[in-house]
Design an enzyme around this catalytic site. Structure first.
Site, PDB file in Angstrom:
ATOM      1  N   TYR A  94       0.791  -1.289   0.116  1.00  0.00           N
ATOM      2  CA  TYR A  94      -0.011  -0.250   0.103  1.00  0.00           C
ATOM      3  C   TYR A  94       0.923   1.393  -0.156  1.00  0.00           C
ATOM      4  O   TYR A  94       1.949   1.191   0.593  1.00  0.00           O
ATOM      5  CB  TYR A  94      -0.877   0.150   1.356  1.00  0.00           C
ATOM      6  CG  TYR A  94      -1.999  -0.925   1.287  1.00  0.00           C
ATOM      7  CD1 TYR A  94      -3.261  -0.484   0.755  1.00  0.00           C
ATOM      8  CD2 TYR A  94      -1.870  -2.112   1.803  1.00  0.00           C
ATOM      9  CE1 TYR A  94      -4.370  -1.327   0.683  1.00  0.00           C
ATOM     10  CE2 TYR A  94      -2.826  -3.140   1.932  1.00  0.00           C
ATOM     11  CZ  TYR A  94      -4.064  -2.752   1.233  1.00  0.00           C
ATOM     12  OH  TYR A  94      -5.356  -3.621   1.435  1.00  0.00           O
TER      13      TYR A  94
ATOM     14  N   TYR B  52      -0.151 -10.085   0.756  1.00  0.00           N
ATOM     15  CA  TYR B  52       1.038  -9.307   1.308  1.00  0.00           C
ATOM     16  C   TYR B  52       0.835 -10.095   2.793  1.00  0.00           C
ATOM     17  O   TYR B  52      -0.253 -10.372   3.322  1.00  0.00           O
ATOM     18  CB  TYR B  52       0.812  -7.628   1.527  1.00  0.00           C
ATOM     19  CG  TYR B  52      -0.481  -7.379   2.021  1.00  0.00           C
ATOM     20  CD1 TYR B  52      -0.715  -7.316   3.336  1.00  0.00           C
ATOM     21  CD2 TYR B  52      -1.499  -7.076   1.192  1.00  0.00           C
ATOM     22  CE1 TYR B  52      -1.843  -6.536   3.994  1.00  0.00           C
ATOM     23  CE2 TYR B  52      -2.689  -6.651   1.696  1.00  0.00           C
ATOM     24  CZ  TYR B  52      -2.706  -6.047   3.060  1.00  0.00           C
ATOM     25  OH  TYR B  52      -4.105  -5.774   3.753  1.00  0.00           O
TER      26      TYR B  52
ATOM     27  N   ARG C 240      -2.116 -12.216   3.593  1.00  0.00           N
ATOM     28  CA  ARG C 240      -3.711 -11.601   3.357  1.00  0.00           C
ATOM     29  C   ARG C 240      -3.835 -12.177   1.794  1.00  0.00           C
ATOM     30  O   ARG C 240      -3.115 -12.023   1.054  1.00  0.00           O
ATOM     31  CB  ARG C 240      -3.892 -10.194   3.341  1.00  0.00           C
ATOM     32  CG  ARG C 240      -3.808  -9.784   4.965  1.00  0.00           C
ATOM     33  CD  ARG C 240      -5.099  -9.484   5.687  1.00  0.00           C
ATOM     34  NE  ARG C 240      -6.472 -10.104   5.021  1.00  0.00           N
ATOM     35  CZ  ARG C 240      -7.426  -9.581   4.452  1.00  0.00           C
ATOM     36  NH1 ARG C 240      -7.553  -8.276   4.603  1.00  0.00           N
ATOM     37  NH2 ARG C 240      -8.310 -10.360   4.475  1.00  0.00           N
TER      38      ARG C 240
ATOM     39  N   HIS D 286      -7.076  -8.674  -2.368  1.00  0.00           N
ATOM     40  CA  HIS D 286      -8.386  -8.144  -2.101  1.00  0.00           C
ATOM     41  C   HIS D 286      -8.357  -7.004  -2.178  1.00  0.00           C
ATOM     42  O   HIS D 286      -7.388  -6.041  -2.351  1.00  0.00           O
ATOM     43  CB  HIS D 286      -8.855  -8.353  -0.525  1.00  0.00           C
ATOM     44  CG  HIS D 286      -8.034  -7.866   0.447  1.00  0.00           C
ATOM     45  ND1 HIS D 286      -6.685  -8.272   0.750  1.00  0.00           N
ATOM     46  CD2 HIS D 286      -7.804  -6.533   1.214  1.00  0.00           C
ATOM     47  CE1 HIS D 286      -6.222  -7.309   1.785  1.00  0.00           C
ATOM     48  NE2 HIS D 286      -6.817  -6.430   1.834  1.00  0.00           N
TER      49      HIS D 286
ATOM     50  N   HIS E 257     -10.594  -3.256  -1.049  1.00  0.00           N
ATOM     51  CA  HIS E 257     -11.431  -2.748  -0.104  1.00  0.00           C
ATOM     52  C   HIS E 257     -12.591  -1.976  -0.719  1.00  0.00           C
ATOM     53  O   HIS E 257     -12.134  -1.333  -1.628  1.00  0.00           O
ATOM     54  CB  HIS E 257     -10.777  -1.956   1.140  1.00  0.00           C
ATOM     55  CG  HIS E 257      -9.759  -2.665   1.902  1.00  0.00           C
ATOM     56  ND1 HIS E 257     -10.064  -3.399   3.143  1.00  0.00           N
ATOM     57  CD2 HIS E 257      -8.381  -3.012   1.585  1.00  0.00           C
ATOM     58  CE1 HIS E 257      -8.968  -3.709   3.597  1.00  0.00           C
ATOM     59  NE2 HIS E 257      -7.889  -3.523   2.836  1.00  0.00           N
TER      60      HIS E 257
END
Lengths: 276, 201
Positions: free
Chosen positions: A137, A176, A186, A189, A191
């Site tokens: 991110y 990640y 994780r 995905h 959000h």
């Protein structure tokens, strides 16, 4: 494991206190088996579990008391209004926010936002954010040593159209690591933040990708214990959405619950219109 | 490109919620998100508080949203929340908590939404660790938009004990109103759920 005050996705340093994936998976499996063995006639759990010990960050944060049932009143029966004044159509393309092309598999993600009766949720705001193709991110607290992509910020917005359809162009995010337990990863995905026709429908959720081997290992995704309900968070690969020499495509519909004030036609005009 | 037309099918079930996670800050906050009106406006009021976890520690990575009627008690249906122009009141605001777990909105006092109703703002809280959003109300206290009669007659407040009521009614904090949001444990905020209404009317 003690609660960290910041989410850190740097490569986990094994500590004695950190459970292994096997231990966390055993906790998840025990809950899944208990659910599968529930008495006949027990309704399916359509909602995410309120408490879920495998997700360590939830331990001190999820309320202990059941939520108090109340009849919605006044403003709760309505949703905030967003219009063209709020959202530029270009914000739906996450691949044009830098000076060049972001790295990764370019994808179209589209679907409809519906209420519990299958009615389209029109003219409402959909916001998305995600990691880049390497699983990182654009966020100071994300120090996971995967490359940052100068051409990808990973955030977008759009309004649903008259059919309740949203549509984004982006790149497929990578999985990640995170520090929930030793070697926790994780699943990939996106959000999603969604508004409905009344405030009780407000939803933040995550869209997962089909066939992801990490999903069943993930303490967040598995907090939805019912298999059919969990599957509702997984997009469908839709080849009809692909664009030649440009992008692959995923379809994902979102169904909002809530008190369900019956929308009137003039709600739509209000939702889509600017000041008259 | 034209997308495949949606195929009508059986009504699917509700989509489950998931945590907002820790990395929402580049997507959800925006300039002026917590200022429903400019702070310098004469009738502006500050509504603030701290989000705390079950250990009593502040939660520095929560997101609080506020949705309210205007001073006239009417639901606002005007766009512009994401592009504040300094004069349009839209009733919606959003605030990420800071390092000390604090949130703060600048807004107007909502009026009663019906005769004799107790004015409140609707709040929703998202945070890492919360598997889905939490919904609550912040009622205006007596003398600051609320009245003893309206608060006593409120159906929700009447159904709660004193401790529960105390978590829903704002405290007067100088010129401001304060409403701490306790996710868990002693003083846990009364979080709400809305059973489905009969519809079709």
């Amino acid at each position: 494991m003690t609660e960290t005050t910041q989410a850190q996705t740097t490569q986990a340093q094994p500590t004695q206190a950190q459970p292994t994936q096997a231990e966390v998976s055993a906790e998840i499996e025990a809950e899944e088996q208990a659910y599968a063995a529930r008495p006949a006639g027990t309704p399916a759990e359509t909602a995410t579990r309120r408490g879920w010990g495998a997700y360590r960050s939830s331990v001190l944060r999820v309320p202990r008391n059941d939520p108090h049932p109340v009849d919605p009143e006044g403003v709760e029966l309505w949703a905030p209004c967003f219009g063209q004044r709020d959202v530029d159509p270009l914000e739906a393309d996450l691949t044009i926010q830098g000076r060049g092309e972001p790295l990764g598999e370019r994808i179209v993600v589209t679907g409809r936002v519906l209420d519990g009766d299958g009615r389209p949720v029109r003219g409402q705001l959909v916001e998305v954010w995600q990691a880049n193709a390497s699983g990182r991110y654009v966020h100071q607290r994300d120090q996971h040593p995967a490359p940052l992509d100068p051409h990808f910020t990973g955030t977008g917005r759009c309004l649903t159209d008259q059919d309740g359809t949203y549509r984004f162009t982006t790149v497929k995010p990578g999985p990640y690591p995170w520090r929930n337990h030793r070697n926790a990863w994780r699943p990939a995905h996106v959000h999603f933040s969604l508004f409905g026709t009344d405030f009780t429908q407000r939803l933040v959720t995550q869209m997962y990708f089909p066939g992801d081997p990490l999903m069943g290992l993930d303490p967040i995704a598995t907090a939805v214990v019912d298999p059919a309900a969990r599957a509702r968070m997984v997009a469908t690969y839709d080849h009809d959405l692909t664009q030649p020499e440009w992008a692959t495509g995923y379809r994902w519909d979102v169904v909002l619950t809530g008190a369900h004030r019956t929308p009137r036609e003039d709600d739509l005009a209000a939702a889509l219109g600017e000041e008259a | 490109m034209t997308a495949t037309p949606p195929t009508p099918g059986p009504t699917p079930g509700p989509t489950p919620g998931q945590t907002v996670g820790p990395f929402f800050h580049d997507a959800l906050p925006w300039p002026g998100d917590a200022e429903l009106v400019p702070p310098g406006r004469a009738d502006a009021v500050r509504l603030h508080g701290v989000v705390r976890d079950g250990a009593g520690d502040p939660v520095p990575d929560a997101l609080v949203e506020l949705w309210q009627v205007g001073p006239d008690g009417r639901v606002v249906q005007r766009p512009g929340s994401l592009r504040r122009d300094g004069h349009t009141f839209t009733g919606f605001g959003r605030c990420a908590t800071d390092r000390a777990g604090s949130y703060s909105f600048t807004t107007l006092l909502p009026g009663p939404h019906a005769d004799g109703a107790a004015p409140f703002v609707a709040l929703t809280v998202f945070a890492r660790g919360l598997l889905h959003r939490l919904l609550t109300r912040a009622y205006l206290p007596e003398g600051r938009g609320g009245t003893a009669e309206a608060l006593a007659a409120d159906p929700l407040l009447s159904a709660l004990d004193d401790a529960g009521r105390a978590t829903l009614v704002c405290d007067v904090d100088g010129d401001a109103l304060r409403r701490d949001l306790v996710l868990q444990g002693p003083g846990e905020t009364v979080w709400l759920t809305y059973p489905r209404l009969p519809h079709g009317g």
